[in-house]
Design a protein around this motif. Structure first.
Motif, PDB file in Angstrom:
ATOM      1  N   VAL A  90       0.801  -1.213   0.000  1.00 59.84           N
ATOM      2  CA  VAL A  90       0.000   0.000   0.000  1.00 59.84           C
ATOM      3  C   VAL A  90       0.846   1.282   0.000  1.00 59.84           C
ATOM      4  O   VAL A  90       0.431   2.312  -0.507  1.00 59.84           O
ATOM      5  CB  VAL A  90      -1.023  -0.060   1.158  1.00 59.84           C
ATOM      6  N   ASN A  91       2.062   1.212   0.568  1.00 58.21           N
ATOM      7  CA  ASN A  91       2.922   2.396   0.570  1.00 58.21           C
ATOM      8  C   ASN A  91       4.064   2.317  -0.440  1.00 58.21           C
ATOM      9  O   ASN A  91       4.997   3.116  -0.389  1.00 58.21           O
ATOM     10  CB  ASN A  91       3.485   2.662   1.966  1.00 58.21           C
ATOM     11  N   LEU A  92       4.013   1.318  -1.308  1.00 61.48           N
ATOM     12  CA  LEU A  92       5.066   1.142  -2.306  1.00 61.48           C
ATOM     13  C   LEU A  92       6.453   1.089  -1.659  1.00 61.48           C
ATOM     14  O   LEU A  92       7.421   1.687  -2.127  1.00 61.48           O
ATOM     15  CB  LEU A  92       4.975   2.235  -3.378  1.00 61.48           C
ATOM     16  N   THR A  93       6.497   0.356  -0.550  1.00 64.47           N
ATOM     17  CA  THR A  93       7.766  -0.009   0.074  1.00 64.47           C
ATOM     18  C   THR A  93       7.526  -1.306   0.825  1.00 64.47           C
ATOM     19  O   THR A  93       6.407  -1.557   1.293  1.00 64.47           O
ATOM     20  CB  THR A  93       8.281   1.067   1.062  1.00 64.47           C
ATOM     21  N   ASP A  94       8.578  -2.128   0.914  1.00 61.16           N
ATOM     22  CA  ASP A  94       8.451  -3.388   1.661  1.00 61.16           C
ATOM     23  C   ASP A  94       8.607  -3.169   3.170  1.00 61.16           C
ATOM     24  O   ASP A  94       8.627  -4.115   3.943  1.00 61.16           O
ATOM     25  CB  ASP A  94       9.449  -4.428   1.137  1.00 61.16           C
ATOM     26  N   ASN A  95       8.714  -1.914   3.582  1.00 60.20           N
ATOM     27  CA  ASN A  95       8.755  -1.580   5.004  1.00 60.20           C
ATOM     28  C   ASN A  95       7.383  -1.068   5.423  1.00 60.20           C
ATOM     29  O   ASN A  95       7.029   0.077   5.142  1.00 60.20           O
ATOM     30  CB  ASN A  95       9.804  -0.500   5.267  1.00 60.20           C
ATOM     31  N   LEU A  96       6.611  -1.912   6.075  1.00 56.77           N
ATOM     32  CA  LEU A  96       5.232  -1.527   6.392  1.00 56.77           C
ATOM     33  C   LEU A  96       4.782  -2.131   7.718  1.00 56.77           C
ATOM     34  O   LEU A  96       4.743  -3.351   7.876  1.00 56.77           O
ATOM     35  CB  LEU A  96       4.286  -1.997   5.276  1.00 56.77           C
ATOM     36  N   VAL A  97       4.457  -1.248   8.644  1.00 59.95           N
ATOM     37  CA  VAL A  97       3.936  -1.653   9.941  1.00 59.95           C
ATOM     38  C   VAL A  97       2.563  -1.019  10.101  1.00 59.95           C
ATOM     39  O   VAL A  97       2.385   0.151   9.775  1.00 59.95           O
ATOM     40  CB  VAL A  97       4.879  -1.146  11.061  1.00 59.95           C
ATOM     41  N   HIS A  98       1.571  -1.787  10.521  1.00 61.02           N
ATOM     42  CA  HIS A  98       0.280  -1.193  10.863  1.00 61.02           C
ATOM     43  C   HIS A  98      -0.391  -2.062  11.907  1.00 61.02           C
ATOM     44  O   HIS A  98       0.206  -3.061  12.353  1.00 61.02           O
ATOM     45  CB  HIS A  98      -0.579  -0.972   9.613  1.00 61.02           C
TER      46      HIS A  98
END
Ligand code: HEC
Ligand code: HEC
Length: 396
Positions: free
Chosen positions: A253-261
């Motif tokens: 969703v943020n166009l990065t493989d770094n995603l925390v939610h």
């Protein structure tokens, strides 16, 4: 105030030293100042109005710094306040301008001492979803701690407030608007003005820098098939396709493989070497930017950076950690298609580059398609939203 000073000293020790023994102290300091830093974060904030589209994930918020409208408002004022720097001329917003998706348009910024910093100022788009902050620091996991660096950092000096904490507290305390905002934001401590409160308010504001309304969002998630052009749709297919493989790292969703939610609060940070530099045939990057190797000391980590989000990327030139590429066209053509500057000079690509970086042919019409896709990631509402803009410029 004394406690705050002691905690600051510890926190600065973590922030500015790469020495391994400090790692344990880092953990302690984080605990002193921010108990339960990375745990129990799901509980808070059910009541905070995030204004997110239904398909967007909810950001993680530390249990010790719940969101509130008053805190966000205080954070916004502090973020735009030039008096937070030793020169009285530099706010966070000086290097993070809203109209540029919270970047500064410079290759690297210049701090109040006049010395250029080592790295390009980053976009703060959706910064709430990152597992770690800045280009290449695996230890910097909280916005609250990150904010101390520009304020007090010595390597580089940015806002130059080191040793001037009392001056900040006195100035803010003398301002009736700030007194009122601190009291509303931190009722439990009766509006005490200290570093903990300042960085908590800044972080709360930063967590509202939410951007989910680009044409591509409306097309992909909002069900509007006409929100982007056919050209951009062809560019999307190239971006996520087998030949270019961009979407392998700039994913989700943020166009990065770094995603925390909230549904994946402990997702790991991911760093890659894209083969940008190869000074010595062994993959060396120019000093002082050696990626996470600076922390891990592992030669294999040379040049590994956190994957940036590509949201609003058309607004955030120049590009890469060192700001060394002026246009998106050149990011694709000079860097990714050829595999880095060494190849541009007729040398071998970096042996340390990620295996997904393999070079590719791309025609001029294809390049234009890809650029049209990257353009469709621009959220104009985000960069003009009054809620995120300079409160000192607004007539109330
Ligand atoms: C002199 C310019 C400058 C100022 C002033 C500045 N920043 Fe930054 N900011 C940067 C640079 C450069 C980076 C990248 C740092 C790095 O990689 O070490 C950055 C990175 C960040 C990040 C990490 C973003 C990410 O994607 O990981 C955050 C958050 C941030 N800044 C917030 C702030 C806040 C809050 C303030 C004010 C207290 C501030 N900045 C002041 C230049 C600046
Ligand atoms: C192996 C993972 C990976 C792949 C594949 C990849 N990227 Fe990246 N991308 C990164 C990382 C990591 C960086 C930061 C590298 C640096 O600054 O040294 C980056 C940086 C960028 C930037 C600059 C962002 C900024 O804020 O300055 C753009 C634009 C970009 N990539 C676009 C693309 C495109 C287009 C493709 C496909 C042709 C692609 N990337 C493929 C990981 C990747």
């Amino acid at each position: 105030m004394w406690k705050d000073r002691a905690a600051l000293a510890l926190v600065l020790a973590i922030a500015f030293s790469c020495l391994v023994p400090l790692k344990t102290r880092a953990a302690e300091a984080t605990e002193v100042q921010f108990r339960g830093a990375d745990s129990g974060q799901r509980a808070s904030n059910a009541e905070f109005l995030w204004n997110l589209p239904t398909w967007a994930p909810r950001p993680v918020v530390p249990a010790d710094n719940p969101m509130s409208t008053a805190k966000v408002e205080l954070g916004r004022r502090l973020f735009y306040d030039r008096e937070m720097s030793a020169s009285g001329m530099m706010a966070c917003a000086t290097c993070h301008e809203q109209e540029k998706a919270f970047t500064d348009g410079k290759r690297v910024p210049v701090g109040i001492s006049g010395a250029p910093g080592p790295r390009n100022a980053m976009s703060l788009t959706n910064v709430a979803y990152l597992p770690v902050l800045t280009w290449a620091n695996p230890t910097l996991t909280r916005l609250e701690l990150q904010a101390l660096r520009p304020l007090f950092g010595l390597h580089p000096v940015e806002m130059g407030m080191n040793g001037r904490e009392d001056q900040i507290f006195a100035r803010l305390g003398a301002d009736p608007v700030y007194r009122q905002l601190f009291a509303a934001a931190f009722p439990k401590t009766r509006g005490a003005i200290n570093l903990t409160a300042i960085v908590r308010a800044l972080a709360a504001f930063e967590r509202t820098l939410l951007s989910f309304d680009s044409p591509y969002d409306r097309y992909k998630y909002g069900g509007d098939a006409n929100a982007i052009s056919d050209q951009a749709k062809r560019g999307e297919a190239l971006f996520f396709g087998e030949r270019l493989k961009c979407g392998a790292c700039h994913s989700g969703v943020n166009l990065t493989d770094n995603l925390v939610h909230v549904a994946r609060p402990r997702a790991p940070a991911v760093f890659h070497n894209t083969g940008l530099h190869n000074l010595d045939g062994k993959g060396a990057y120019p000093s002082p930017n050696h990626g996470i190797r600076e922390f891990t000391k592992l030669p294999a980590d040379e040049g590994r950076m956190r994957t940036p989000s590509l949201r609003n990327i058309a607004l955030t030139a120049p590009y890469m950690h060192d700001g060394s590429i002026a246009t998106l066209r050149d990011v694709v053509r000079l860097h990714y298609a050829q595999q880095g500057y060494a190849v541009e000079r007729g040398q071998e690509p970096s042996p340390l580059r990620n295996r997904l970086i393999g070079g590719f042919e791309i025609s001029e019409p294809e390049l234009q398609d890809l650029l049209a896709f990257l353009d469709a990631l621009t959220d104009t509402g985000f960069v003009t939203s009054p809620a995120l803009s300079d409160p000192y410029m607004q007539v109330n």
